[in-house]
Design an enzyme around this catalytic site. Structure first.
Site, mmCIF file in Angstrom:
data_model
loop_
_atom_site.group_PDB
_atom_site.id
_atom_site.type_symbol
_atom_site.label_atom_id
_atom_site.label_comp_id
_atom_site.label_asym_id
_atom_site.label_seq_id
_atom_site.Cartn_x
_atom_site.Cartn_y
_atom_site.Cartn_z
ATOM 1 N N LYS A 85 125.110 81.911 15.301
ATOM 2 C CA LYS A 85 126.555 81.801 15.063
ATOM 3 C C LYS A 85 127.249 80.970 16.138
ATOM 4 O O LYS A 85 128.207 80.267 15.847
ATOM 5 C CB LYS A 85 127.208 83.173 14.903
ATOM 6 C CG LYS A 85 127.108 84.058 16.127
ATOM 7 C CD LYS A 85 127.687 85.408 15.827
ATOM 8 C CE LYS A 85 127.765 86.302 17.053
ATOM 9 N NZ LYS A 85 126.563 86.313 17.932
ATOM 10 N N ARG A 118 133.415 92.782 18.422
ATOM 11 C CA ARG A 118 132.037 93.248 18.451
ATOM 12 C C ARG A 118 131.962 94.761 18.250
ATOM 13 O O ARG A 118 130.921 95.363 18.441
ATOM 14 C CB ARG A 118 131.451 92.908 19.815
ATOM 15 C CG ARG A 118 130.099 92.225 19.747
ATOM 16 C CD ARG A 118 129.803 91.828 21.158
ATOM 17 N NE ARG A 118 128.498 91.343 21.409
ATOM 18 C CZ ARG A 118 128.256 90.094 21.737
ATOM 19 N NH1 ARG A 118 129.220 89.208 21.707
ATOM 20 N NH2 ARG A 118 127.038 89.752 22.079
ATOM 21 N N ARG A 172 114.765 80.759 23.699
ATOM 22 C CA ARG A 172 116.051 80.143 24.017
ATOM 23 C C ARG A 172 116.148 79.864 25.520
ATOM 24 O O ARG A 172 115.769 80.689 26.338
ATOM 25 C CB ARG A 172 117.175 81.089 23.590
ATOM 26 C CG ARG A 172 118.540 80.468 23.682
ATOM 27 C CD ARG A 172 119.485 81.118 22.736
ATOM 28 N NE ARG A 172 120.053 82.347 23.296
ATOM 29 C CZ ARG A 172 121.119 82.959 22.772
ATOM 30 N NH1 ARG A 172 121.693 82.478 21.690
ATOM 31 N NH2 ARG A 172 121.574 84.065 23.315
ATOM 32 N N ARG A 214 118.207 83.000 30.030
ATOM 33 C CA ARG A 214 119.243 83.973 30.382
ATOM 34 C C ARG A 214 118.596 85.332 30.582
ATOM 35 O O ARG A 214 117.712 85.710 29.826
ATOM 36 C CB ARG A 214 120.253 84.080 29.224
ATOM 37 C CG ARG A 214 121.402 83.110 29.334
ATOM 38 C CD ARG A 214 122.180 82.997 28.063
ATOM 39 N NE ARG A 214 122.552 84.282 27.446
ATOM 40 C CZ ARG A 214 123.328 84.379 26.365
ATOM 41 N NH1 ARG A 214 123.808 83.293 25.795
ATOM 42 N NH2 ARG A 214 123.615 85.542 25.848
ATOM 43 N N ARG A 237 120.057 94.626 23.064
ATOM 44 C CA ARG A 237 121.192 93.947 22.427
ATOM 45 C C ARG A 237 121.155 94.138 20.914
ATOM 46 O O ARG A 237 122.194 94.297 20.275
ATOM 47 C CB ARG A 237 121.177 92.455 22.776
ATOM 48 C CG ARG A 237 121.530 92.207 24.230
ATOM 49 C CD ARG A 237 121.229 90.792 24.632
ATOM 50 N NE ARG A 237 122.187 89.838 24.114
ATOM 51 C CZ ARG A 237 121.954 88.544 23.997
ATOM 52 N NH1 ARG A 237 120.785 88.041 24.351
ATOM 53 N NH2 ARG A 237 122.868 87.732 23.526
#
Ligand code: AMP
Length: 248
Positions: free
Chosen positions: A51, A126, A165, A193, A204
């Site tokens: 997204k 969220r 990523r 990250r 998460r």
């Protein structure tokens, strides 16, 4: 009688948009439009659903700001601000920053002048309380969310994507070793990250299903939700799908 210059300008913008919703010629410049101008859009989807990538492109094409709460928090963390210190623990653990703090930051951002003609919210809301606070805030200012785009990707694909990523610590630019490899000259400086490491990804995802996913039904009930399958195609195709379902 002299005509109000703003009325003349407004009439001209309307005329330009009717003639060519894709491009507006104004002040000697061609402004890109998508026919979806002025929309207030919320991007929904699990972390790693893509997204963010879509939100950046949509914002560029529509000429509206991309507002990512994750980016705002990370920038403050990098710069060691008071806000950065307050959110550090939540970001590192994969948990959520408290609603009241997050909502205050978003409310301040949405009152900046560049938000007057729409924006793309990415990573906010969220939780259902955040979504309710956003609805209330916008209603007070005479507005509402026009569309919530849910980029739908199963957990297995998310885990696979996030583990590959990497981001550029200097620019914040995001790459994926499998799907969107970085140019070789910057490959060395890329980092993973902390919150993309496998144990944090699981946390998460758990947070997403428990706290964030119910927002999908919240926006469905408001009649503004669109679902976009996001696992079976590359970023260009997903972008096309989103553009196809946005209200014109
Ligand atoms: P993101 O880049 O959107 O995945 O966000 C990174 C981290 O920032 C999240 O794991 C949360 O700790 C925090 N965060 C971002 N947006 C929000 C939000 N709307 N509410 C609470 N925490 C958030």
């Amino acid at each position: 009688m002299r005509r109000d210059p703003y009325a003349i300008l407004a009439a001209r913008i309307v005329r330009e948009m009717q003639d060519s919703p894709e491009k507006i010629n104004m002040w000697g410049k061609t402004w890109k439009g998508t026919g979806c101008m002025g929309l207030k859009i919320v991007m929904l989807g699990a972390p790693g659903a893509g997204k963010g990538t879509q939100a950046v492109r949509m914002a560029q094409e529509m000429g509206v700001p991309h507002i990512s709460t994750g980016d705002i928090f990370r920038k403050n963390l990098r710069e060691g601000t008071d806000l950065g210190k307050q959110v550090q623990e939540y970001l590192n653990s994969g948990g959520l920053v408290p609603d009241s703090l997050t909502c205050d930051i978003v409310a301040d951002r949405l009152q900046e002048s560049d938000c007057a003609n729409g924006y793309i919210l990415d990573g906010f809301p969220r939780s259902v309380p955040q979504a309710e606070m956003l609805t209330e805030f916008l209603a007070k200012h005479g507005g509402k969310i026009d569309v919530a785009v849910n980029v739908d990707v199963p957990d297995e694909v998310i885990v696979d994507r996030l583990s590959a990523r990497r981001s550029n610590p200097e620019t914040g630019e995001v790459y994926n070793l499998k799907f969107n490899p970085p140019p070789p000259e910057i490959a060395d400086k890329l980092i993973q990250r902390d919150d993309d490491k496998p144990e944090t990804v699981q946390e998460r995802l758990r947070t997403y299903h428990e706290t964030t996913e119910p927002i999908i039904d919240y926006y469905r009930t408001l009649g503004v939700l669109v679902d976009v399958p996001g696992a079976d195609a590359g970023p260009d195709e997903i972008y096309r799908r989103i553009m196809d379902v946005l209200p014109k």
